[in-house]
Scaffold this active site. Structure first.
Site, PDB file in Angstrom:
ATOM      1  N   TYR A 183      -5.628   6.364 -10.770  1.00  0.00           N
ATOM      2  CA  TYR A 183      -4.124   5.691 -11.193  1.00  0.00           C
ATOM      3  C   TYR A 183      -4.391   4.098 -10.911  1.00  0.00           C
ATOM      4  CZ  TYR A 183       0.867   5.474 -11.325  1.00  0.00           C
ATOM      5  OH  TYR A 183       2.178   5.250 -11.491  1.00  0.00           O
ATOM      6  N   GLY A 185      -2.869   1.948  -9.373  1.00  0.00           N
ATOM      7  CA  GLY A 185      -2.747   1.375  -8.325  1.00  0.00           C
ATOM      8  C   GLY A 185      -3.865   1.468  -7.371  1.00  0.00           C
ATOM      9  N   LYS A 186      -4.663   2.543  -7.677  1.00  0.00           N
ATOM     10  CA  LYS A 186      -5.747   2.700  -6.795  1.00  0.00           C
ATOM     11  C   LYS A 186      -6.752   1.681  -6.565  1.00  0.00           C
ATOM     12  CE  LYS A 186      -4.211   7.059  -6.524  1.00  0.00           C
ATOM     13  NZ  LYS A 186      -3.396   7.423  -5.264  1.00  0.00           N
ATOM     14  N   ASN A 187      -7.604   1.753  -5.342  1.00  0.00           N
ATOM     15  CA  ASN A 187      -8.566   0.598  -5.205  1.00  0.00           C
ATOM     16  C   ASN A 187      -9.368   0.643  -6.314  1.00  0.00           C
ATOM     17  OD1 ASN A 187      -7.395   1.240  -2.737  1.00  0.00           O
ATOM     18  ND2 ASN A 187      -9.344   0.341  -1.598  1.00  0.00           N
TER      19      ASN A 187
END
Length: 382
Positions: A183, A185-187
């Protein structure tokens, strides 16, 4: 000064030219699903995680659900999950037709407490699904030991822990299989939805490659009643760009977390607790306080964005209101006390100090208010 909780455009600016080149490469290839970009990303991410196999899928929820299904876990079976996690962990179990069995977290790390797992095991238990919440690895050695004693599968929910290490080994290779989310917004975030499964189980990997593609290995020959859940080449190309920088970005996150920890030390907060032998990747920086709502409002008034991960515990969600749940006091407490502060690699040291100063100012003001109220015989609890 406005500080967003997360600005994805700003987070991706440093990769913009390389991403545009990668997308152009996909367009020119004429192959957009299960093409060379996805095959290459699968090889590279498997190597990164220290495992033999990576299977790209459409999202993190599909990754977890498909692992369960490929292992034949379903109707009548039970899967142990944390009581404190994003609902996707629970939904994966429910979609497989199995029963969710929640186990409370350690109140300090917020990850599932291994000491409470064994009491939840029944003859119907088939798997344990620990979550590496907020980028902090779960305590995997005792979890794996319990699983071995009882003949259970261990399925990591690594959706927030790309690159985290537990005693030197990366998440994604700490159990029988692991599900990742990409997704945005993940790292390691795509420019849309995406997910992957990692494993050293060759038979499982072969089943999953069919399962994600309509149950087919050879076009129009369907061995399984599969699904359509494939990581597309456009997202794979983006992820290949960002994977090259992931360790560097995670180091920057660790530095930000250290800066926050030092700056917030005087505040009456519970700061993140790091388990010995782990290297978290700080997907989120989550503090705990009974004054959460007041603090969040105050920070918003100062132009500082925050989020709550997660405001409603899963056993209190309407989606699971048709079931009777045991008392889960730690999950219930966390839903009212956790607050995620702004956290992204583009934040400067000045940004961190600005946020920390605002937090400290809130507690300075509210402590003064409580002192005045107590002197007047009034006690208002935040």
């Amino acid at each position: 000064m406005k500080i967003d909780f997360l600005n994805l455009k700003q987070a991706n600016t440093r990769f913009e030219n390389d991403i545009r080149d990668a997308i152009g490469r996909v367009i020119d290839s004429g192959r957009y699903v299960l093409g060379e970009e996805t095959l290459s990303f699968e090889r590279e991410f498997a190597e990164y995680c220290g495992v033999e196999h990576c299977i790209g899928v459409a999202n993190g929820l599909d990754a977890l659900h498909m692992i369960l299904r490929a292992y034949g876990i379903g109707e009548g079976d039970e899967v142990i999950v944390p009581s404190n996690t994003f609902i996707a962990t629970w939904l994966a179990v429910s979609q497989a037709g199995a029963c969710v069995v929640p186990v409370e977290p350690d109140g300090l790390t917020c990850n599932i407490d291994p000491q409470k797992i064994e009491a939840a095991i029944t003859p119907r238990t088939r798997a344990i699904m620990p979550v590496h919440l907020y980028g902090q690895p779960a305590d995997m050695d005792p979890i794996n030991a319990i699983a071995r004693r009882h003949g259970l599968r261990v399925i990591e929910d690594a959706a927030q822990a790309h690159g985290a290490r537990y005693h030197g080994r990366r998440t994604g290779g700490l159990g029988d299989a692991a599900g990742f989310s990409f997704y945005p917004g993940k790292n390691l975030g795509a420019l849309g939805d995406g997910g992957a499964i990692t494993t050293n189980d060759a038979a499982l990997a072969a089943t999953l490659r069919k399962l994600r593609n309509y149950g087919s290995e050879v076009k129009y020959h369907h061995d399984l009643r599969g699904v359509n859940s494939r990581l597309d080449d456009m997202q794979s190309a983006v992820l290949r760009v960002k994977l090259r920088h992931l360790d560097e970005e995670n180091r920057q996150r660790a530095a930000l977390a250290q800066a926050y920890t030092e700056a917030l030390a005087p505040a009456p907060l519970h700061l993140p607790t790091v388990l010995k032998g782990t290297e978290p990747v700080w997907h989120l920086f989550v503090v705990q306080t009974p004054c959460r709502d007041g603090l969040q409002i105050f920070l918003s008034e100062q132009g500082i964005g925050t989020l709550v991960h997660y405001p409603i515990a899963n056993h209190r969600q309407r989606a699971y209101a048709d079931q009777t749940w045991p008392d889960l006091p730690i999950a219930s407490r966390l839903q009212s006390q956790v607050l995620s502060l702004p956290f992204a690699t583009y934040l400067s040291a000045h940004d961190v100090q600005t946020v920390a100063a605002a937090v400290l100012e809130y507690f300075r003001r509210t402590d003064g208010t409580r002192t005045a109220n107590r002197a007047a015989g009034v006690d208002h609890h935040l």
